[in-house]
Enzyme design. Structure first.
Site, PDB file in Angstrom:
ATOM      1  CE  LYS A   1      40.858  16.760  35.819  1.00  0.00           C
ATOM      2  NZ  LYS A   1      41.461  17.790  34.942  1.00  0.00           N
TER       3      LYS A   1
ATOM      4  N   GLY B   1      36.729  27.522  31.449  1.00  0.00           N
ATOM      5  CA  GLY B   1      35.381  27.589  30.918  1.00  0.00           C
ATOM      6  C   GLY B   1      35.098  26.789  29.659  1.00  0.00           C
TER       7      GLY B   1
ATOM      8  CG  ASP C   1      37.472  26.884  38.959  1.00  0.00           C
ATOM      9  OD1 ASP C   1      37.566  25.824  38.318  1.00  0.00           O
ATOM     10  OD2 ASP C   1      38.435  27.392  39.563  1.00  0.00           O
TER      11      ASP C   1
ATOM     12  CD1 TRP D   1      35.418  20.513  29.714  1.00  0.00           C
ATOM     13  CD2 TRP D   1      34.271  19.324  31.214  1.00  0.00           C
ATOM     14  NE1 TRP D   1      36.005  19.276  29.818  1.00  0.00           N
ATOM     15  CE2 TRP D   1      35.344  18.529  30.721  1.00  0.00           C
ATOM     16  CE3 TRP D   1      33.428  18.793  32.183  1.00  0.00           C
ATOM     17  CZ2 TRP D   1      35.568  17.218  31.160  1.00  0.00           C
ATOM     18  CZ3 TRP D   1      33.651  17.483  32.623  1.00  0.00           C
ATOM     19  CH2 TRP D   1      34.704  16.712  32.113  1.00  0.00           C
TER      20      TRP D   1
ATOM     21  CG  ASP E   1      37.030  25.357  48.401  1.00  0.00           C
ATOM     22  OD1 ASP E   1      36.653  24.324  47.824  1.00  0.00           O
ATOM     23  OD2 ASP E   1      37.955  25.373  49.242  1.00  0.00           O
TER      24      ASP E   1
ATOM     25  CG  ASP F   1      38.056  18.557  33.474  1.00  0.00           C
ATOM     26  OD1 ASP F   1      38.356  17.346  33.556  1.00  0.00           O
ATOM     27  OD2 ASP F   1      38.672  19.356  32.758  1.00  0.00           O
TER      28      ASP F   1
END
Length: 198
Positions: free
Chosen positions: A154, A53, A73, A55, A92, A114
């Site tokens: 990312k 958490g 997440d 970000w 998911d 990320d």
């Protein structure tokens, strides 16, 4: 004695904990925002691969309680990560039902991701898994971002960044790679940035 910097808190980890963030990754987003001006008050923001958490916390702090942050997440956020303008969806991000649930919360001014796959130690396998997540994040940006919206994701290096940037340039006015200083020296992660959705 720790054999590498993953086994002990480094400067960024200690700084994160002292400033109330669950993980050091917050400084990567901070640097991305400082360079590209991604976050504004009153934005509706999607944070993919959000746990624990950091970000999400940074996004809420930057927007000073305005707008809305939607985080997703497989794992729950840290118990201290909460806010009146936060919606957390546990699941998911590749699942169709989760995608539809997230879509109802949009459209978004900013999508950040990320997310990282569970690593195996096999760089080829891990890079391919990362590339799959990046493509999924790009799909979210293509289908759920408002025109003019921005994107950051990312990727593990050698994950065919050039092909992915080419794909992103069809959606964004600009697309480029960027490696924040806060990435660990031995890490092969970097970020792809999309500026102003067409």
């Amino acid at each position: 004695m720790a054999s590498n910097s993953y086994e002990k808190p480094d400067f960024w980890s200690r700084k994160a904990f002292s400033e109330g963030y669950p993980a050091r990754s917050v400084y990567k987003l901070k640097e991305i925002d400082e360079k590209f001006g991604m976050i504004r008050k009153n934005y509706t923001v999607l944070d993919l691969g959000a746990a624990p958490g950091s970000w999400t916390t940074f996004l809420m702090r930057q927007m000073e309680g305005t707008g809305k942050v939607v985080s997703c997440d497989l794992n729950p956020l840290s118990k201290d990560v909460k806010g009146d303008n936060l919606t957390f969806i546990q699941g998911d991000l590749t699942d169709n039902t989760i995608r539809e649930t997230i879509k109802k919360e949009g459209p978004f001014d900013l999508v950040v991701c990320d997310a990282a796959p569970k690593t195996t130690g096999n760089r080829i396998v891990d890079t391919a898994s990362s590339q799959f997540l990046v493509k999924m994040a790009i799909y979210y940006a293509q289908t759920m971002l408002k025109p003019g919206g921005n994107f950051a994701v990312k990727i593990f290096q050698n994950g065919d960044q050039q092909a992915l940037l080419k794909m992103m340039r069809e959606t964004f006015e600009q697309a480029k790679g960027f490696k924040p200083v806060a990435c660990r020296a031995e890490s092969f992660e970097t970020y792809l940035i999309g500026i102003k959705k067409k």
